[in-house]
Enzyme design. Structure first.
Site, PDB file in Angstrom:
ATOM      1  N   GLY A  46      20.000 -31.218 -52.023  1.00  0.00           N
ATOM      2  CA  GLY A  46      19.972 -32.045 -50.812  1.00  0.00           C
ATOM      3  C   GLY A  46      19.724 -31.349 -49.492  1.00  0.00           C
ATOM      4  N   GLU A 101      25.153 -27.784 -46.035  1.00  0.00           N
ATOM      5  CA  GLU A 101      25.259 -28.958 -46.906  1.00  0.00           C
ATOM      6  C   GLU A 101      24.469 -30.117 -46.309  1.00  0.00           C
ATOM      7  OE1 GLU A 101      25.846 -30.346 -49.532  1.00  0.00           O
ATOM      8  OE2 GLU A 101      27.708 -29.816 -50.521  1.00  0.00           O
ATOM      9  N   ASP A 102      24.029 -31.027 -47.154  1.00  0.00           N
ATOM     10  CA  ASP A 102      23.394 -32.234 -46.652  1.00  0.00           C
ATOM     11  C   ASP A 102      24.448 -33.230 -46.160  1.00  0.00           C
ATOM     12  OD1 ASP A 102      24.395 -32.665 -49.210  1.00  0.00           O
ATOM     13  OD2 ASP A 102      22.580 -33.584 -50.018  1.00  0.00           O
ATOM     14  N   ASP A 105      31.138 -35.794 -48.397  1.00  0.00           N
ATOM     15  CA  ASP A 105      31.665 -37.118 -48.720  1.00  0.00           C
ATOM     16  C   ASP A 105      33.135 -36.984 -49.091  1.00  0.00           C
ATOM     17  OD1 ASP A 105      32.160 -39.663 -49.631  1.00  0.00           O
ATOM     18  OD2 ASP A 105      30.589 -39.689 -51.150  1.00  0.00           O
ATOM     19  N   PHE A 154      26.046 -45.388 -48.494  1.00  0.00           N
ATOM     20  CA  PHE A 154      25.231 -44.473 -49.301  1.00  0.00           C
ATOM     21  C   PHE A 154      23.875 -44.328 -48.629  1.00  0.00           C
ATOM     22  CE2 PHE A 154      22.741 -42.709 -52.684  1.00  0.00           C
ATOM     23  CZ  PHE A 154      23.638 -41.819 -53.246  1.00  0.00           C
ATOM     24  N   VAL A 155      23.544 -43.104 -48.270  1.00  0.00           N
ATOM     25  CA  VAL A 155      22.309 -42.867 -47.520  1.00  0.00           C
ATOM     26  C   VAL A 155      21.340 -41.973 -48.297  1.00  0.00           C
ATOM     27  CG1 VAL A 155      23.311 -43.221 -45.229  1.00  0.00           C
ATOM     28  CG2 VAL A 155      23.430 -40.951 -46.290  1.00  0.00           C
ATOM     29  N   ASP A 161      19.109 -37.907 -51.944  1.00  0.00           N
ATOM     30  CA  ASP A 161      18.468 -38.720 -52.973  1.00  0.00           C
ATOM     31  C   ASP A 161      19.378 -39.816 -53.502  1.00  0.00           C
ATOM     32  OD1 ASP A 161      20.304 -36.938 -54.373  1.00  0.00           O
ATOM     33  OD2 ASP A 161      19.390 -37.736 -56.199  1.00  0.00           O
ATOM     34  N   ARG A 167      13.997 -38.137 -51.521  1.00  0.00           N
ATOM     35  CA  ARG A 167      14.262 -36.897 -50.771  1.00  0.00           C
ATOM     36  C   ARG A 167      13.171 -36.599 -49.743  1.00  0.00           C
ATOM     37  NH1 ARG A 167      18.500 -34.269 -53.361  1.00  0.00           N
ATOM     38  NH2 ARG A 167      18.543 -34.368 -55.626  1.00  0.00           N
TER      39      ARG A 167
HETATM   40  P1  IMP Z   1      31.311 -34.549 -52.097  1.00  0.00           P
HETATM   41  O1  IMP Z   1      31.594 -33.438 -53.063  1.00  0.00           O
HETATM   42  O2  IMP Z   1      31.921 -35.849 -52.522  1.00  0.00           O
HETATM   43  O3  IMP Z   1      31.666 -34.201 -50.651  1.00  0.00           O
HETATM   44  O4  IMP Z   1      29.784 -34.856 -52.181  1.00  0.00           O
HETATM   45  C1  IMP Z   1      28.865 -33.968 -51.796  1.00  0.00           C
HETATM   46  C2  IMP Z   1      27.518 -34.201 -52.451  1.00  0.00           C
HETATM   47  O5  IMP Z   1      27.335 -35.519 -53.000  1.00  0.00           O
HETATM   48  C3  IMP Z   1      26.475 -34.060 -51.394  1.00  0.00           C
HETATM   49  O6  IMP Z   1      26.052 -32.717 -51.279  1.00  0.00           O
HETATM   50  C4  IMP Z   1      25.376 -34.990 -51.877  1.00  0.00           C
HETATM   51  O7  IMP Z   1      24.512 -34.285 -52.758  1.00  0.00           O
HETATM   52  C5  IMP Z   1      26.082 -36.058 -52.656  1.00  0.00           C
HETATM   53  N1  IMP Z   1      26.274 -37.266 -51.821  1.00  0.00           N
HETATM   54  C6  IMP Z   1      27.415 -37.704 -51.243  1.00  0.00           C
HETATM   55  N2  IMP Z   1      27.222 -38.822 -50.533  1.00  0.00           N
HETATM   56  C7  IMP Z   1      25.907 -39.102 -50.626  1.00  0.00           C
HETATM   57  C8  IMP Z   1      25.058 -40.145 -50.081  1.00  0.00           C
HETATM   58  O8  IMP Z   1      25.459 -41.032 -49.316  1.00  0.00           O
HETATM   59  N3  IMP Z   1      23.748 -40.078 -50.421  1.00  0.00           N
HETATM   60  C9  IMP Z   1      23.226 -39.115 -51.239  1.00  0.00           C
HETATM   61  N4  IMP Z   1      23.973 -38.122 -51.747  1.00  0.00           N
HETATM   62  C10 IMP Z   1      25.298 -38.122 -51.458  1.00  0.00           C
HETATM   63 MG    MG Z   2      24.461 -31.997 -52.344  1.00  0.00          MG
END
Ligand code: IMP
Ligand code: MG
Length: 177
Positions: A46, A101-102, A105, A154-155, A161, A167
């Site tokens: 991402g 990071e992208d 969440d 969700f974006v 993606d 992407r």
């Molecule tokens: P986390 O571990 O829950 O913080 O999620 C991190 C990873 O989940 C990010 O690096 C993204 O790759 C993916 N992710 C989380 N939310 C989204 C979203 O809204 N759209 C797309 N990918 C997401």
């Molecule tokens: Mg990611």
């Protein structure tokens, strides 16, 4: 630009807004890392566009490396487990590390990455994330540079993606379900 048939997408953050914010973040990094040579670690897949745009705004020297994690599979909700799919290839010890990071969440990925990198004794460790979902719980450290705080949507686009799609879009869109 979207195709006419991409009706499932609604623009959320324009490419102009992203570019402006990327410049601001790079300016801060230029100032705070003056005279240093940080290693930027992009979290695949991402963050690849965001990382590419940030480092092209830098005046300082830098190195890059990538780490690939998986927690989502092709789902919109995290599996709750983080797996490493590609390890780092650089020496972390004594270096200034900036993780890119992208989106943060649940925070599970950045918690995993922090532990992983700290084992290797960096001189410093900071986090940049293009997006930060405000609902994030249990993060006991801060994300140092955040592009945009967003609602719990969700974006996709600009590197992000859904099931590996979208992407390549140059803005960020909400995926209507
Ligand atoms: P986390 O571990 O829950 O913080 O999620 C991190 C990873 O989940 C990010 O690096 C993204 O790759 C993916 N992710 C989380 N939310 C989204 C979203 O809204 N759209 C797309 N990918 C997401
Ligand atoms: Mg990611």
């Amino acid at each position: 630009m979207l195709r006419k048939d991409q009706k499932e997408l609604k623009e959320y953050i324009s490419k102009e807004k992203i570019a402006k914010r990327v410049k601001k973040i790079a300016q801060k990094i230029n100032k705070e890392y003056k005279g240093k040579k940080p290693i930027f670690i992009g979290i695949l897949n991402g963050s690849f566009l965001f990382l590419a745009d940030i480092i092209r705004e830098l005046k300082i020297d830098c190195e890059i490396d990538f780490l690939k994690l998986s927690s989502y599979g092709d789902e919109k909700i995290s599996s709750g487990k983080v797996k490493m799919l590609k390890d780092l290839n650089c020496e972390i010890e004594g270096r200034d590390i900036i993780v890119v990071e992208d989106i943060v969440d649940s925070g599970l990925s950045v918690i995993f990455i922090k532990k992983l990198i700290e084992i290797h004794k960096p001189a410093s460790l900071r986090f940049v994330s293009l997006l930060f979902k405000k609902n994030v719980s249990n993060l006991d450290f801060k994300i140092d540079y955040i592009g945009f705080e967003i609602d719990n949507k969700f974006v996709v686009g600009y590197g992000l993606d859904y099931a590996q799609k979208y992407r390549n879009l140059n803005a960020i869109y909400v995926l209507k379900s």
